[in-house]
Enzyme design. Structure first.
Site: not given
Length: 326
Positions: A130, A215
């Site tokens: 992490d 788009k």
């Protein structure tokens, strides 16, 4: 206090490179004339007395192995004063003078408490995929996990492009940390990431789909840190499905996949450097510090600072991700 015998523990969750640390600590200690005793199954093994003397041959041919040959296991008993007292008794009966403990933030916290209660010299080595430990630029295992994300996302992208899909890919988030998700997204060319350090607005994903994916792109990948704060990849996928029922949305959850595999060259090198540095620290009389790397230099960070401070994420990296995902 003269150090003659050290104890070596790998605790908490496993991380690639832990075996590289075990090798480095063992051989550096022997080189300096110290006896090494390894503890199997983390603090659980110390509580149960699973202590074995290690020699140089015990760590032969392990630098390339994932996981930890010492194993690791939760130990509820060690969270109690009585359990820690039993662990200390086992330690003293084995003739151990000092501890080198390898693990994440929880491991550092438990080690600090133990050191304070029994006045034992302790050195911590940060090992967690992490990368969420304060006081070090990087932790053992983080680089390998990033490379695993890249490999997985590269493969997922082939399918996403072929089928014109939107993928939410969930990765580990640690204790509300987005280092893997953010840097993994940049490295693998993802279009977006969701991390707990940057609050996600309710319509963030919807706006992204409306203005970006629909788009300009016929496929897209969003990396999501697995934490309570973000809700995880499944939550965001369901949100998009409700708002845009025509989209082909899929989820891939990596999670424990990121902990495994052979450590990268970078992780093997920092594991070796930190392992040797832990013995150097003990020989110098240091105690109750974590070995860190800052600007590629070894540093000693007091446990008190490691535990009290939160490692900040570079939020400018989010701008970089957005600039490159148009």
């Amino acid at each position: 206090m003269a150090i003659n015998c050290i104890r070596l523990i790998t605790a908490g969750s496993d991380a690639p490179g832990m075996n590289s640390v075990v090798r480095a600590v063992t051989r550096a200690a022997i080189y300096n004339g110290l006896q090494v005793k390894a503890v199997y199954r983390g603090f659980k093994g110390l509580y149960n007395g699973e202590i074995v003397e290690f020699h140089t041959q015990n760590v032969s041919n392990i630098i390339q192995q994932g996981g930890t040959i010492l194993r690791t296991s939760p130990c509820p008993e060690f969270t109690t004063p009585e359990g820690r007292e039993q662990a200390y008794k086992n330690m003293t009966e084995a003739g151990i003078d000092a501890l080198v403990v390898v693990g994440g933030d929880g491991t550092m916290m438990g080690t600090r408490i133990f050191a304070q209660e029994f006045d034992v010299p302790c050195i911590g080595i940060p090992a967690t995929i992490d990368n969420d430990i304060y006081g070090t630029d990087t932790t053992v295992g983080y680089d390998t996990a990033l490379n695993t994300i890249i490999d997985a996302v590269d493969k997922i992208r082939d399918t996403a492009t072929s089928h014109q899909r939107l993928f939410f890919v969930e990765v580990r988030g640690g204790s509300a940390a987005g280092f893997l998700a953010l840097n993994g997204a940049i490295a693998s060319g993802c279009e977006e990431c969701i991390i707990p350090e940057i609050e996600a607005k309710e319509d963030q994903v919807g706006q992204y789909v409306q203005n970006g994916f629909k788009k300009t792109k016929n496929s897209s990948i969003v990396l999501v840190a697995e934490t309570k704060e973000t809700g995880g990849a499944l939550q965001y996928a369901e949100q998009v499905k409700r708002e845009f029922p025509g989209l082909d949305v899929r989820v891939s959850i990596l999670r424990h996949l990121l902990r495994g595999g052979q450590p990268s060259a970078h992780d093997r090198i920092i594991a070796s450097r930190m392992g040797v540095a832990s013995i150097d620290a003990l020989m110098e009389g240091q105690r109750n510090v974590m070995i860190g790397l800052q600007n590629d230099e070894i540093v000693y960070v007091p446990f008190s600072k490691v535990i009290k401070n939160v490692k900040p994420i570079d939020k400018d990296l989010m701008d970089i991700l957005h600039n490159l995902s148009i």
